[in-house]
Design a protein around this motif. Structure first.
Motif, PDB file in Angstrom:
ATOM      1  N   ASP A 149      25.079  16.283  24.273  1.00  0.00           N
ATOM      2  CA  ASP A 149      23.819  16.325  23.528  1.00  0.00           C
ATOM      3  C   ASP A 149      23.718  17.520  22.587  1.00  0.00           C
ATOM      4  O   ASP A 149      22.654  17.778  22.015  1.00  0.00           O
ATOM      5  CB  ASP A 149      22.628  16.316  24.488  1.00  0.00           C
ATOM      6  CG  ASP A 149      22.668  17.477  25.472  1.00  0.00           C
ATOM      7  OD1 ASP A 149      23.560  18.341  25.328  1.00  0.00           O
ATOM      8  OD2 ASP A 149      21.817  17.516  26.379  1.00  0.00           O
ATOM      9  N   ASP A 150      24.822  18.241  22.409  1.00  0.00           N
ATOM     10  CA  ASP A 150      24.856  19.364  21.478  1.00  0.00           C
ATOM     11  C   ASP A 150      25.035  18.815  20.067  1.00  0.00           C
ATOM     12  O   ASP A 150      26.114  18.326  19.709  1.00  0.00           O
ATOM     13  CB  ASP A 150      26.006  20.307  21.855  1.00  0.00           C
ATOM     14  CG  ASP A 150      26.036  21.575  21.014  1.00  0.00           C
ATOM     15  OD1 ASP A 150      25.879  21.471  19.783  1.00  0.00           O
ATOM     16  OD2 ASP A 150      26.255  22.659  21.577  1.00  0.00           O
ATOM     17  N   GLU A 151      23.985  18.889  19.267  1.00  0.00           N
ATOM     18  CA  GLU A 151      24.018  18.272  17.940  1.00  0.00           C
ATOM     19  C   GLU A 151      25.012  18.955  17.005  1.00  0.00           C
ATOM     20  O   GLU A 151      25.613  18.303  16.150  1.00  0.00           O
ATOM     21  CB  GLU A 151      22.622  18.256  17.324  1.00  0.00           C
ATOM     22  CG  GLU A 151      21.639  17.354  18.053  1.00  0.00           C
ATOM     23  CD  GLU A 151      22.138  15.909  18.156  1.00  0.00           C
ATOM     24  OE1 GLU A 151      22.802  15.433  17.215  1.00  0.00           O
ATOM     25  OE2 GLU A 151      21.862  15.266  19.182  1.00  0.00           O
ATOM     26  N   ASP A 152      25.198  20.264  17.160  1.00  0.00           N
ATOM     27  CA  ASP A 152      26.189  20.952  16.331  1.00  0.00           C
ATOM     28  C   ASP A 152      27.589  20.458  16.647  1.00  0.00           C
ATOM     29  O   ASP A 152      28.394  20.219  15.729  1.00  0.00           O
ATOM     30  CB  ASP A 152      26.101  22.464  16.556  1.00  0.00           C
ATOM     31  CG  ASP A 152      24.871  23.077  15.927  1.00  0.00           C
ATOM     32  OD1 ASP A 152      24.309  22.448  15.005  1.00  0.00           O
ATOM     33  OD2 ASP A 152      24.467  24.179  16.354  1.00  0.00           O
ATOM     34  N   ARG A 153      27.913  20.303  17.935  1.00  0.00           N
ATOM     35  CA  ARG A 153      29.232  19.788  18.304  1.00  0.00           C
ATOM     36  C   ARG A 153      29.409  18.355  17.832  1.00  0.00           C
ATOM     37  O   ARG A 153      30.487  17.969  17.387  1.00  0.00           O
ATOM     38  CB  ARG A 153      29.437  19.850  19.834  1.00  0.00           C
ATOM     39  CG  ARG A 153      29.690  21.213  20.387  1.00  0.00           C
ATOM     40  CD  ARG A 153      30.644  21.192  21.585  1.00  0.00           C
ATOM     41  NE  ARG A 153      30.382  20.149  22.554  1.00  0.00           N
ATOM     42  CZ  ARG A 153      29.605  20.283  23.618  1.00  0.00           C
ATOM     43  NH1 ARG A 153      28.966  21.413  23.839  1.00  0.00           N
ATOM     44  NH2 ARG A 153      29.453  19.277  24.465  1.00  0.00           N
ATOM     45  N   ARG A 154      28.369  17.572  17.912  1.00  0.00           N
ATOM     46  CA  ARG A 154      28.466  16.183  17.448  1.00  0.00           C
ATOM     47  C   ARG A 154      28.707  16.134  15.942  1.00  0.00           C
ATOM     48  O   ARG A 154      29.471  15.303  15.454  1.00  0.00           O
ATOM     49  CB  ARG A 154      27.221  15.390  17.843  1.00  0.00           C
ATOM     50  CG  ARG A 154      27.042  15.238  19.349  1.00  0.00           C
ATOM     51  CD  ARG A 154      25.862  14.346  19.702  1.00  0.00           C
ATOM     52  NE  ARG A 154      26.182  12.939  19.463  1.00  0.00           N
ATOM     53  CZ  ARG A 154      26.785  12.144  20.347  1.00  0.00           C
ATOM     54  NH1 ARG A 154      27.141  12.614  21.539  1.00  0.00           N
ATOM     55  NH2 ARG A 154      27.038  10.884  20.057  1.00  0.00           N
ATOM     56  N   ALA A 155      28.061  17.016  15.211  1.00  0.00           N
ATOM     57  CA  ALA A 155      28.266  17.060  13.760  1.00  0.00           C
ATOM     58  C   ALA A 155      29.693  17.473  13.431  1.00  0.00           C
ATOM     59  O   ALA A 155      30.322  16.918  12.509  1.00  0.00           O
ATOM     60  CB  ALA A 155      27.267  18.030  13.125  1.00  0.00           C
ATOM     61  N   LEU A 179      34.434  17.783  21.702  1.00  0.00           N
ATOM     62  CA  LEU A 179      33.063  17.303  21.877  1.00  0.00           C
ATOM     63  C   LEU A 179      32.714  17.181  23.352  1.00  0.00           C
ATOM     64  O   LEU A 179      31.569  17.438  23.747  1.00  0.00           O
ATOM     65  CB  LEU A 179      32.879  15.959  21.170  1.00  0.00           C
ATOM     66  CG  LEU A 179      31.496  15.311  21.302  1.00  0.00           C
ATOM     67  CD1 LEU A 179      30.406  16.257  20.784  1.00  0.00           C
ATOM     68  CD2 LEU A 179      31.457  13.978  20.556  1.00  0.00           C
ATOM     69  N   LEU A 204      29.663   7.881  19.209  1.00  0.00           N
ATOM     70  CA  LEU A 204      28.531   8.196  18.344  1.00  0.00           C
ATOM     71  C   LEU A 204      27.278   7.430  18.753  1.00  0.00           C
ATOM     72  O   LEU A 204      26.153   7.890  18.518  1.00  0.00           O
ATOM     73  CB  LEU A 204      28.891   7.904  16.888  1.00  0.00           C
ATOM     74  CG  LEU A 204      29.994   8.812  16.306  1.00  0.00           C
ATOM     75  CD1 LEU A 204      30.405   8.351  14.926  1.00  0.00           C
ATOM     76  CD2 LEU A 204      29.527  10.266  16.267  1.00  0.00           C
ATOM     77  N   ARG A 229      26.561   7.006  21.787  1.00  0.00           N
ATOM     78  CA  ARG A 229      26.246   7.589  23.096  1.00  0.00           C
ATOM     79  C   ARG A 229      26.411   6.574  24.228  1.00  0.00           C
ATOM     80  O   ARG A 229      25.709   6.642  25.244  1.00  0.00           O
ATOM     81  CB  ARG A 229      24.831   8.182  23.103  1.00  0.00           C
ATOM     82  CG  ARG A 229      24.619   9.257  22.046  1.00  0.00           C
ATOM     83  CD  ARG A 229      23.184   9.761  22.057  1.00  0.00           C
ATOM     84  NE  ARG A 229      22.923  10.677  20.939  1.00  0.00           N
ATOM     85  CZ  ARG A 229      23.035  11.999  21.005  1.00  0.00           C
ATOM     86  NH1 ARG A 229      23.394  12.571  22.146  1.00  0.00           N
ATOM     87  NH2 ARG A 229      22.781  12.755  19.956  1.00  0.00           N
TER      88      ARG A 229
END
Length: 228
Positions: free
Chosen positions: A115-121, A155, A201, A203
């Motif tokens: 759920d870390d949006e920076d890592r997902r980006a 990720l 992506l 989830r």
């Protein structure tokens, strides 16, 4: 059987020395790239004298670079033969794939749940090449493949898991079977990468783990070739 050619004889010309302080890393990275691209195929000898000439350095940096390659499992040292590019047997390849199936399925599930949006980006940015439609050669695919699998591990956010998977040598395995990577096989593999990425992506942890398992089961089946 002919003696495997040495590194220097397979790489055409001496190289300009790297910037001061980057020597060992430069030698390590160049040799690693040569191994994974099969410019240095399994069984090729890495002779210190040849490498000092190629990189215009003393023996110290060459020995340290070889030590790092050994630590990564890319080369091995044999009595009376010195350092050679590691050659995996079909049984070793299958055993490594069995382990990877479980570990990377876990990584795909953890990546989908992250759920870390920076890592997902950063994941989206790292896997961008898999969505390009341009034709790929075997070497280009192998580089893309290694980066894709590592992006999943990053990720997933479990450093111990990533360290374990890195030690299992998927890049070396795939480089060793690179001659079977036909355009049709590569096309299917890229589609599978996209399916894995889509599940992550979205989830959907269960779908991500299943898609990655299917992908590696196919790779394992392709790699299952009898001893020469």
């Amino acid at each position: 059987m002919d003696e495997p050619a040495s590194a220097f004889h397979q790489i055409d010309a001496p190289e300009a020395p790297p910037a001061h302080g980057a020597t060992v890393a430069h030698i390590f990275e160049r040799l690693r790239d040569d191994i994974l691209a099969q410019r240095l195929p399994p069984g090729a000898r890495l002779v210190e004298n040849d490498l000092t000439m190629r990189f215009a350095v003393s023996r110290g940096p060459v020995r340290e670079a070889l030590r790092r390659l050994d630590a990564e499992g890319l080369i091995e040292h044999l009595p009376h033969r010195g350092a050679l590019v590691r050659r995996l047997s079909p049984r070793e390849i299958q055993e490594l794939f069995q382990i990877r199936l479980e570990l990377e399925s876990l990584a795909a599930r953890l990546a989908a749940e992250a759920d870390d949006e920076d890592r997902r980006a950063r994941f989206v940015e790292a896997i961008a090449p898999i969505f390009e439609d341009s034709p790929r050669g075997a070497h280009e695919y192998l580089v893309e493949n290694a980066a894709f699998h590592d992006a999943i591990l990053v990720l997933a956010g479990n450093q111990q898991l990533r360290d374990l998977v890195i030690r299992l040598q998927l890049p070396l395995i795939m480089a060793q079977v690179g001659d079977i990577l036909t355009p049709k096989i590569l096309e299917v593999s890229v589609r599978q990468h996209r399916a894995i990425a889509a599940a992550i992506l979205a989830r959907d942890a269960r779908a991500a783990a299943a898609a990655l398992r299917t992908h590696l089961e196919r790779a394992a089946a392709m790699a299952a070739r009898p001893e020469d």
